[in-house]
Write an enzyme that holds these catalytic residues in place. Structure first.
Site, PDB file in Angstrom:
ATOM      1  CB  SER A 109      -0.928  -0.019   1.222  1.00 36.27           C
ATOM      2  OG  SER A 109      -0.191  -0.268   2.398  1.00 36.27           O
ATOM      3  CD  GLU A 152       0.794   7.619   5.344  1.00 33.37           C
ATOM      4  OE1 GLU A 152       0.683   6.489   5.854  1.00 33.37           O
ATOM      5  OE2 GLU A 152       1.210   8.612   5.940  1.00 33.37           O
ATOM      6  CG  HIS A 171      -4.293   8.254   7.428  1.00 37.59           C
ATOM      7  ND1 HIS A 171      -3.007   8.323   7.893  1.00 37.59           N
ATOM      8  CD2 HIS A 171      -4.249   7.413   6.355  1.00 37.59           C
ATOM      9  CE1 HIS A 171      -2.225   7.570   7.149  1.00 37.59           C
ATOM     10  NE2 HIS A 171      -2.947   7.018   6.190  1.00 37.59           N
ATOM     11  CG  ASP A 182       1.641  13.850  15.088  1.00 30.89           C
ATOM     12  OD1 ASP A 182       1.983  13.132  16.044  1.00 30.89           O
ATOM     13  OD2 ASP A 182       2.104  13.752  13.943  1.00 30.89           O
ATOM     14  CE1 TYR A 220       3.873   5.871  16.273  1.00 30.97           C
ATOM     15  CE2 TYR A 220       2.125   4.651  17.368  1.00 30.97           C
ATOM     16  CZ  TYR A 220       2.529   5.703  16.580  1.00 30.97           C
ATOM     17  OH  TYR A 220       1.610   6.589  16.089  1.00 30.97           O
ATOM     18  CD  GLN A 275       6.424   6.881  12.546  1.00 36.52           C
ATOM     19  OE1 GLN A 275       6.462   6.882  11.305  1.00 36.52           O
ATOM     20  NE2 GLN A 275       5.746   7.779  13.226  1.00 36.52           N
ATOM     21  CG  PHE A 292       9.124  13.287   9.823  1.00 33.63           C
ATOM     22  CD1 PHE A 292       8.114  14.066  10.361  1.00 33.63           C
ATOM     23  CD2 PHE A 292       8.818  11.998   9.416  1.00 33.63           C
ATOM     24  CE1 PHE A 292       6.830  13.577  10.504  1.00 33.63           C
ATOM     25  CE2 PHE A 292       7.539  11.492   9.547  1.00 33.63           C
ATOM     26  CZ  PHE A 292       6.548  12.284  10.099  1.00 33.63           C
ATOM     27  CG  HIS A 342       1.571   1.889   4.552  1.00 34.87           C
ATOM     28  ND1 HIS A 342       0.366   1.966   3.879  1.00 34.87           N
ATOM     29  CD2 HIS A 342       1.771   3.120   5.087  1.00 34.87           C
ATOM     30  CE1 HIS A 342      -0.148   3.185   4.004  1.00 34.87           C
ATOM     31  NE2 HIS A 342       0.686   3.905   4.729  1.00 34.87           N
TER      32      HIS A 342
END
Ligand code: FAD
Length: 283
Positions: free
Chosen positions: A12, A14, A75, A107, A143, A174, A214, A264
């Site tokens: 997939s 994003e 999302h 977030d 995570y 993540q 990031f 992903h």
């Protein structure tokens, strides 16, 4: 391509909602290129912090579905949204035939107001199940290197388990570059009896400065040997890109070999870096 479990892995990609019409057109082009080469099982579209892109996420979903008949998973995050706003959004997704959601707390926006209806993603998963039954396939975030706000590794895992027990069907991690962290996370799921697919999130490496910034924020570690190598390229973007593609392809190949249920890709709305990895994986 099959994984060591003999099951066909799921791929997939994003995207994030573009801010401009030009950005939307470019996204359509990227999606078309990805579709031709990879035929991903679905494209997910992020939701801005604090609900800031609630409408733009929906517009992006509509745009992508209008381009080709593809599966899109919006999302949805609960920080900064009320129960009523989310109920309405769920109804709009059901009307459009959307049946998969990536379900998050979200977030916390910088200095932004946070609504009181929900505090954590497990509450949102429970709410979606209460409101819509089994209509949606619910993905949640995982995570392997722990969430940056986690009180402890154990509590972070327990909180992940709450999302699964609230009704999540599968998870996307993540991004990470330490494969051991993922393997240990999967062992832990097995020991806890959490029987869901945990798909590794893959971040292609194209720009060291933004990746480092990031990664600091989201708690993903860039191993020292990768960091040092990336730093050494300075302005040589081509050498950095080639090294990044090698490292990430190797990571993907090892994950699939070890039985990961899919990959992903965090495309950042760019097809090329993901496609380079894809082609190296499928020579
Ligand atoms: P949660 O699962 O709620 O966890 C957040 C923190 O709270 C963790 O430290 C956890 O240990 C703790 N916690 C969880 N539940 C409880 C509980 N019941 N009681 C006490 N503590 C608890 N962000 C966006 O804004 N938009 C997006 O579209 C987006 N997409 C993402 C997609 C993926 C695949 C991933 C991995 C992340 C994404 N994020 C997105 C980032 C994500 O929103 C942040 O990491 C956010 O800080 C946490 O969201 P979560 O759903 O993991 O939260």
């Amino acid at each position: 391509m099959t994984s060591s479990t003999g099951r066909q892995p799921t791929f997939s990609c994003e995207f994030f909602p573009p801010k401009t019409d030009k950005g939307m057109d470019n996204l359509g082009i990227a999606q078309h290129k990805l579709d031709e080469a990879m035929r991903p099982a679905f494209y997910s579209v992020t939701f801005g912090a604090g609900g800031s892109t609630r409408d733009r996420t929906l517009e992006t979903v509509d745009h992508l579905r209008g381009v080709e008949s593809i599966s899109v998973a919006p999302h949805i995050s609960c920080i900064g949204s009320s129960r009523e706003q989310l109920r309405e959004l769920l109804a709009r997704y059901i009307e459009r035939g959307i049946d998969r959601l990536v379900t998050l707390r979200g977030d916390i926006p910088e200095g932004g107001a946070v609504g009181n209806d929900f505090h954590h993603a497990n509450e949102l998963v429970g709410f979606i199940r209460e409101e819509t039954g089994e209509h949606f396939h619910i993905e949640v975030a995982a995570y392997p290197e722990y969430h940056p706000e986690a009180e402890s590794p154990q509590s972070d895992f327990d909180n992940f388990a709450r999302k699964v027990r609230a009704g999540a069907d599968s998870a996307i991690t993540q991004y990470f570059y330490n494969i051991d962290a993922y393997d240990r996370f999967i062992d832990r799921c097995e020991r806890a009896g959490l029987d869901i697919a945990v798909v590794p999130g893959i971040m292609p490496i194209t720009n060291y400065t933004s990746l480092a910034r990031f990664s600091d924020r989201c708690g993903a570690e860039i191993p020292r040997w990768i960091r040092k190598q990336l730093e050494s390229y300075g302005e040589d973007a081509e050498a950095l890109r080639a090294f990044g593609a090698d490292v990430v392809t190797d990571l993907c190949a090892r994950l699939l070999h070890n039985g990961a249920p899919g990959l992903h890709f965090y495309t950042l709305n760019q097809a090329d870096a993901t496609l380079e990895i894809w082609r190296k994986l499928n020579p």
